[in-house]
Design a protein around this motif. Structure first.
Motif, PDB file in Angstrom:
ATOM      1  N   TYR A 167       6.153  -0.876  -1.234  1.00  0.00           N
ATOM      2  CA  TYR A 167       6.273   0.557  -1.554  1.00  0.00           C
ATOM      3  C   TYR A 167       7.443   1.180  -0.805  1.00  0.00           C
ATOM      4  O   TYR A 167       8.239   1.932  -1.390  1.00  0.00           O
ATOM      5  N   ALA A 189       9.237  -3.516  -9.769  1.00  0.00           N
ATOM      6  CA  ALA A 189       8.155  -4.442 -10.112  1.00  0.00           C
ATOM      7  C   ALA A 189       8.171  -4.882 -11.568  1.00  0.00           C
ATOM      8  O   ALA A 189       7.311  -5.642 -11.988  1.00  0.00           O
ATOM      9  N   MET A 235      -4.453  -7.916  -7.252  1.00  0.00           N
ATOM     10  CA  MET A 235      -3.441  -7.289  -6.413  1.00  0.00           C
ATOM     11  C   MET A 235      -2.837  -6.074  -7.128  1.00  0.00           C
ATOM     12  O   MET A 235      -2.828  -6.010  -8.359  1.00  0.00           O
ATOM     13  N   PRO A 236      -2.307  -5.107  -6.379  1.00  0.00           N
ATOM     14  CA  PRO A 236      -1.647  -3.963  -7.012  1.00  0.00           C
ATOM     15  C   PRO A 236      -0.472  -4.403  -7.883  1.00  0.00           C
ATOM     16  O   PRO A 236       0.164  -5.433  -7.623  1.00  0.00           O
ATOM     17  N   ALA A 237      -0.183  -3.617  -8.895  1.00  0.00           N
ATOM     18  CA  ALA A 237       0.891  -3.929  -9.841  1.00  0.00           C
ATOM     19  C   ALA A 237       2.209  -4.202  -9.125  1.00  0.00           C
ATOM     20  O   ALA A 237       2.972  -5.087  -9.511  1.00  0.00           O
ATOM     21  N   ILE A 238       2.507  -3.447  -8.077  1.00  0.00           N
ATOM     22  CA  ILE A 238       3.805  -3.614  -7.420  1.00  0.00           C
ATOM     23  C   ILE A 238       3.937  -5.016  -6.817  1.00  0.00           C
ATOM     24  O   ILE A 238       5.036  -5.584  -6.803  1.00  0.00           O
ATOM     25  N   HIS A 260       0.869  -1.179   0.000  1.00  0.00           N
ATOM     26  CA  HIS A 260       0.000   0.000   0.000  1.00  0.00           C
ATOM     27  C   HIS A 260       0.902   1.225   0.000  1.00  0.00           C
ATOM     28  O   HIS A 260       1.866   1.271   0.750  1.00  0.00           O
ATOM     29  N   PRO A 261       0.580   2.213  -0.831  1.00  0.00           N
ATOM     30  CA  PRO A 261       1.494   3.347  -0.972  1.00  0.00           C
ATOM     31  C   PRO A 261       1.457   4.340   0.183  1.00  0.00           C
ATOM     32  O   PRO A 261       2.372   5.162   0.301  1.00  0.00           O
ATOM     33  N   ASP A 262       0.407   4.291   1.013  1.00  0.00           N
ATOM     34  CA  ASP A 262       0.218   5.373   1.984  1.00  0.00           C
ATOM     35  C   ASP A 262       0.437   4.860   3.410  1.00  0.00           C
ATOM     36  O   ASP A 262      -0.349   4.054   3.911  1.00  0.00           O
ATOM     37  N   LYS A 316       2.133  -7.724  -8.002  1.00  0.00           N
ATOM     38  CA  LYS A 316       2.180  -8.644  -9.142  1.00  0.00           C
ATOM     39  C   LYS A 316       3.614  -8.727  -9.670  1.00  0.00           C
ATOM     40  O   LYS A 316       4.108  -9.805 -10.009  1.00  0.00           O
ATOM     41  N   TRP A 321      -7.348  -3.764  -6.057  1.00  0.00           N
ATOM     42  CA  TRP A 321      -7.378  -2.726  -7.092  1.00  0.00           C
ATOM     43  C   TRP A 321      -7.733  -3.379  -8.426  1.00  0.00           C
ATOM     44  O   TRP A 321      -7.008  -4.264  -8.889  1.00  0.00           O
TER      45      TRP A 321
END
Lengths: 246, 246
Positions: B40, B46, B87-90, B9-11, B92, B83
């Motif tokens: 992140y 990635a 899963m988020p691209a990072i 998660h970026p945040d 994957k 998302w």
């Protein structure tokens, strides 16, 4: 037609690159205008950052360019090798960054009576989309009882959740299996089959996904109405006609 | 136990960050050793490049570190916000780069009689894995007839194709919906529910996916034998017991 190919493969000497080059030439010879977003060649930034998240979004130039290509296109082809049963990370990150709030989601009225313009409506309504996917495994491995999972179900989250969601009609995918045994004769056969699909982009019947706002779903629960396809569960419930493969 | 949390998660101010911090504290208080791969924060690369593809792979230090963490762990938790239905691209891209040939796939004998050690066997056999997933939508939207698609089916490509594939037993996921309406009471409730799941990581019954090499599949077609669950098609055919949700 205006055709956008969103393309992800890291190797310009790959089978995917050859198929992409064939598609561009074939479409141009047919009188179409083609743009390619070659994500690896563009060194696409695939990582959505916290400061790009909804309310804080300060859209960057790279995102706006891709959105402009999508608005320009009549048909969008997403081409990629199936990696771990989905699209490569670089393409997933293209979706995450390009589908911004107000463009890819959060479009239209949101209320107790309406959950926005999505699943058949939205920014990309009126356009068509098709996946062009290669896989190393055999077709039987992706068949209805194949160990990898049925390809229609594996692609559902992309077909329904990424292409149909912002409004595009989704054509059946072009699939190429056993990429490891490719040779000239098999490549020529694949190109011939792909050419037929490219020649019929405007006329091929789309996958009959149910539209969110045509009365098939209870709102706001967003579940399929009990009177429709009673007993049907899972992905196949969202097809208005009986599926052939699911 | 040794527990690895692969987290995206970026945040650092997000609900996901708070849940991750809770999980780490709770597990450590229970006597476990925890490592977190905070993708992140690590600025994880990635994007799988052409020169990392199988035969050409020159494994990089960042990949080797993650493989070492996986070997160390008894249980692996993958935590991410859903998302675009995956899963988020990072994350994957973490899978694509860390699951190298001979580690994540291409393990064991490959012949007409045997298609490698995978789906229940492989490098990560004997370990357990669990997804911890948050979603903005309502639980009903992901129910068996919900418009987004049933959550069990949406997660199948990850559960079966990413976790079970290299040998891990897959526990039912921890799911948290409607993240937009979070408050202190709901967060406390979520932590209590998560704590229970963390306390029972070693004893919770895994999803009963069929193992590739236990006789259920025809080889090399890799289709479920006709005598097993006759008529069953799609993801649910790969469960040895009738599914409750599919």
């Amino acid at each position: 037609m205006n055709i956008l190919i969103v393309y992800a493969h890291p190797d310009p000497q790959s089978l995917n690159a050859s198929l992409k080059d064939y598609a561009v030439r074939h479409l141009q010879a047919g009188g179409h205008t083609v743009q390619v977003s070659d994500l690896y060649a563009m060194e696409w930034n695939a990582i959505l950052q916290a400061d790009e998240i909804p309310e804080r979004a300060d859209h960057r130039a790279d995102i706006l360019r891709e959105q402009e290509k999508l608005r320009w296109a009549n048909t969008v082809i997403f081409q990629f090798p199936l990696w771990w049963f989905s699209m490569p990370a670089i393409m997933k990150g293209w979706v995450e960054r390009v589908y911004t709030l107000g463009f890819g989601y959060g479009v239209g009225e949101h209320s107790d009576q309406r959950w926005g313009d999505r699943y058949g409506e939205g920014t990309l309504a009126g356009k068509r989309a098709m996946l062009l996917v290669t896989a190393g495994g055999w077709e039987s491995h992706y068949s209805p009882r194949g160990i990898n999972g049925a390809i229609d179900e594996l692609l559902f989250p992309i077909h329904h959740g990424i292409l149909f969601y912002p409004g595009m009609e989704v054509l059946p995918p072009f699939l190429l299996y056993r990429t490891g045994r490719m040779n000239e004769a098999l490549f020529a056969e694949a190109c011939a089959r792909l050419g037929q699909r490219l020649d019929t982009l405007a006329t091929t019947a789309p996958i009959p996904f149910r539209r969110q706002n045509d009365g098939d779903y209870d709102i706001p629960a967003m579940t399929l109405k009990a009177t429709l396809a009673p007993g049907a569960q899972g992905f196949k419930a969202h097809l208005a006609q009986p599926p052939s493969l699911l």
